[in-house]
Motif scaffolding. Structure first.
Motif, PDB file in Angstrom:
ATOM      1  N   ASP A  99      93.776 -34.645  -0.010  1.00 26.08           N
ATOM      2  CA  ASP A  99      94.830 -34.517   1.001  1.00 26.08           C
ATOM      3  C   ASP A  99      95.091 -35.858   1.684  1.00 26.08           C
ATOM      4  OD1 ASP A  99      95.179 -31.778   0.536  1.00 26.08           O
ATOM      5  OD2 ASP A  99      93.552 -31.261   1.903  1.00 26.08           O
ATOM      6  N   LEU A 100      94.021 -36.587   1.971  1.00 19.34           N
ATOM      7  CA  LEU A 100      94.171 -37.901   2.599  1.00 19.34           C
ATOM      8  C   LEU A 100      94.885 -38.866   1.657  1.00 19.34           C
ATOM      9  CD1 LEU A 100      93.708 -39.914   4.828  1.00 19.34           C
ATOM     10  CD2 LEU A 100      91.346 -40.185   4.068  1.00 19.34           C
ATOM     11  N   ALA A 101      94.547 -38.817   0.380  1.00 20.13           N
ATOM     12  CA  ALA A 101      95.209 -39.688  -0.592  1.00 20.13           C
ATOM     13  C   ALA A 101      96.702 -39.385  -0.671  1.00 20.13           C
ATOM     14  CB  ALA A 101      94.560 -39.524  -1.964  1.00 20.13           C
ATOM     15  N   ASP A 102      97.064 -38.108  -0.609  1.00 20.82           N
ATOM     16  CA  ASP A 102      98.479 -37.728  -0.625  1.00 20.82           C
ATOM     17  C   ASP A 102      99.223 -38.347   0.550  1.00 20.82           C
ATOM     18  OD1 ASP A 102      98.215 -36.253  -2.916  1.00 20.82           O
ATOM     19  OD2 ASP A 102      97.961 -34.336  -1.894  1.00 20.82           O
ATOM     20  N   TYR A 133      95.060 -43.206  -9.437  1.00 18.89           N
ATOM     21  CA  TYR A 133      95.808 -42.360 -10.366  1.00 18.89           C
ATOM     22  C   TYR A 133      97.129 -41.940  -9.737  1.00 18.89           C
ATOM     23  CZ  TYR A 133      91.358 -41.910 -12.858  1.00 18.89           C
ATOM     24  OH  TYR A 133      90.204 -42.174 -13.534  1.00 18.89           O
ATOM     25  N   PRO A 134      98.194 -41.760 -10.541  1.00 20.33           N
ATOM     26  CA  PRO A 134      99.459 -41.237 -10.008  1.00 20.33           C
ATOM     27  C   PRO A 134      99.246 -39.875  -9.358  1.00 20.33           C
ATOM     28  CG  PRO A 134      99.765 -42.097 -12.239  1.00 20.33           C
ATOM     29  CD  PRO A 134      98.286 -42.077 -11.985  1.00 20.33           C
ATOM     30  N   GLU A 135     100.033 -39.578  -8.319  1.00 15.58           N
ATOM     31  CA  GLU A 135      99.810 -38.344  -7.574  1.00 15.58           C
ATOM     32  C   GLU A 135     100.130 -37.090  -8.366  1.00 15.58           C
ATOM     33  OE1 GLU A 135     102.386 -37.710  -4.199  1.00 15.58           O
ATOM     34  OE2 GLU A 135     103.931 -39.010  -5.032  1.00 15.58           O
ATOM     35  N   ALA A 217      95.634 -36.218 -17.112  1.00 21.62           N
ATOM     36  CA  ALA A 217      96.463 -35.047 -17.452  1.00 21.62           C
ATOM     37  C   ALA A 217      97.517 -34.805 -16.373  1.00 21.62           C
ATOM     38  CB  ALA A 217      95.582 -33.814 -17.610  1.00 21.62           C
ATOM     39  N   ALA A 218      98.710 -34.383 -16.787  1.00 26.53           N
ATOM     40  CA  ALA A 218      99.788 -34.096 -15.843  1.00 26.53           C
ATOM     41  C   ALA A 218      99.449 -32.874 -15.000  1.00 26.53           C
ATOM     42  CB  ALA A 218     101.095 -33.860 -16.596  1.00 26.53           C
ATOM     43  N   ASP A 219      99.988 -32.837 -13.773  1.00 23.00           N
ATOM     44  CA  ASP A 219      99.670 -31.716 -12.883  1.00 23.00           C
ATOM     45  C   ASP A 219     100.141 -30.379 -13.450  1.00 23.00           C
ATOM     46  OD1 ASP A 219     102.375 -32.135 -12.579  1.00 23.00           O
ATOM     47  OD2 ASP A 219     102.313 -32.495 -10.420  1.00 23.00           O
TER      48      ASP A 219
END
Length: 450
Positions: A99-102, A133-135, A217-219
């Motif tokens: 959550d913090l990274a977001d 890593y990408p979100e 891997a993609a979300d």
């Protein structure tokens, strides 16, 4: 308003009354006492900008971080932009790493660096791992807060180890078994731990056949995996099998919800996180681009009609009937487009089965084309007493519905290969194609036979 938030409407009304009457202390108590952070976030999103800014200032500093994680991107970025590094560190203390990274990903790089430097070394390292890593990947979704155990200890030791914790990480249903080099080799479900003989070793009862997720891997792949295996949590590993973290069901629910909102809003060229109460200039600017694209498409269609202007002037019935041809093609194409976009999103559509789908959709399009062509042709003959006109519109409808099926199948597949979102661009392309083909087929046939 969503059923889950109907109970908040009276609170929102009371908050508005308190703000209008200047009773700020009452409004502060309402925001900070008895309301969950997600409900405070909903109230903020349901308030026009001026009142929203006042309400945000009334939210306690130690609650702001919890509220921020539930806000849409637009509002979240607006509030984050007003906070300095020290305020951000204080407000976000205690948040889960993911959550913090977001939140940090909404900030400029210089601010992110300042916030990271203000953290403790261990916490900073965990955040940097996720930020690398990408979100929209598993690595961007994961939380590094995991409980790991070794395979060569007894279950009794594991139980004593767990009791030393004040609390377990949220959604902990499984302990992760790793080697001394942090290679993930098994899982130990808590329900199995509680009912097994405490004297046996972890390696004797651990699961060695379990789903793992690559950090890249993609979300959407993550969401499919959780759905397929009914998971509550899943470990995230690097390419060499080292444990990096885990993803929990609450993060996957967010992915599913955001993807659904994205599909709906993209059809109109809008951002799923757009602020409902955004200023008129911002809303207008964002919509102008989409309107411009549609204007180009409409101009192309108008040009196609203009080619047959003399034919329309000679046979006025064509002007009455030609919207039917384009409209039927548009609807038929949209049905195919929607099915294909859904199939792509679910991972059902790939190179191996596109040809089968293409044949199926074209056969379906031709069948419907013939069915409705006969009906429309009969109506045209009765209305205008012209058998030739009935035959022309029937043939035009068969052509357009077949091409609509072809376009509805190929457009999302081709856009996906070009890494363009089919939900965002597919509708405009399809409508333009079905309109142009419908008008050209109908008017072209009329020009040829009259």
């Amino acid at each position: 308003m969503s059923p889950n938030h109907k109970h908040l409407q009276p609170r929102l009304d009371r908050l508005s009354d308190a703000l209008e009457s200047g009773a700020l202390d009452q409004a502060r108590r309402m925001l900070n006492r008895g309301l969950a952070p997600v409900d405070v976030a909903h109230l903020l999103e349901s308030t026009p900008p001026r009142e929203r800014n006042v309400l945000w200032e009334l939210v306690d500093a130690d609650l702001q971080g919890d509220v921020l994680q539930y806000l849409g991107d637009d509002i979240q970025s607006e509030f984050l932009g007003r906070m300095d590094a020290e305020q951000l560190v204080s407000a976000t203390e205690g948040l889960d790493v993911d959550d913090l990274a977001d939140l940090l990903q909404r900030l400029p790089n210089t601010v992110i660096h300042e916030v990271l430097q203000a953290m403790e070394a261990q916490e900073r390292q965990r955040i940097e791992t996720v930020l690398s890593y990408p979100e929209d990947t598993a690595g961007g979704l994961m939380n590094t807060d995991t409980i790991t155990i070794r395979p060569d200890i007894t279950l009794d030791v594991v139980l004593r180890y767990l009791r030393r914790h004040e609390k377990l990480p949220d959604s902990t249903d499984t302990l992760l078994v790793v080697t001394r080099r942090d290679e993930l080799i098994g899982t130990l479900p808590l329900n199995l731990l509680l009912v097994s003989d405490p004297s046996i070793l972890v390696r004797e009862v651990m699961n060695t056949d379990f789903p793992t997720i690559q950090a890249t891997a993609a979300d959407t792949e993550v969401a499919s995996l959780f759905e397929k295996f009914d998971l509550i949590s899943a470990p995230v590993v690097s390419t060499d099998g080292a444990l990096l973290g885990r993803i929990t069901i609450d993060d996957v629910v967010d992915v599913i919800r955001e993807d659904a909102e994205h599909q709906v809003m993209s059809m109109a060229g809008l951002d799923e996180d757009e602020d409902t109460f955004a200023p008129a200039w911002r809303t207008g600017r964002r919509r102008a681009v989409w309107l411009g694209i549609n204007l180009v498409a409409a101009t192309i269609v108008s040009f196609a009609i203009g080619i047959f202007e003399s034919t329309i002037q000679q046979i006025t019935a064509l002007a009455v009937l030609m919207p039917i041809v384009s409209s039927m093609g548009g609807i038929a194409g949209s049905q195919t487009l929607t099915v294909l976009i859904r199939g792509i999103a679910l991972g059902h559509v790939g190179g191996a089965n596109v040809r089968w789908l293409l044949v199926r959709e074209m056969l379906s399009g031709m069948m419907n084309g013939v069915l409705w062509a006969v009906i429309v042709a009969l109506v045209a003959v009765v209305r205008f007493d012209d058998y030739k006109l009935g035959g022309i519109i029937a043939l035009a409808m068969v052509i357009n519905l077949t091409i609509a099926a072809l376009a509805g199948t190929l457009i999302p597949v081709l856009l996906k290969r070009l890494k363009i979102d089919p939900a965002l661009s597919g509708g405009v392309l399809l409508t333009t194609i079905t309109d142009v083909v419908g008008f050209v087929a109908f008017l072209g046939l009329a020009a040829a036979f009259y």
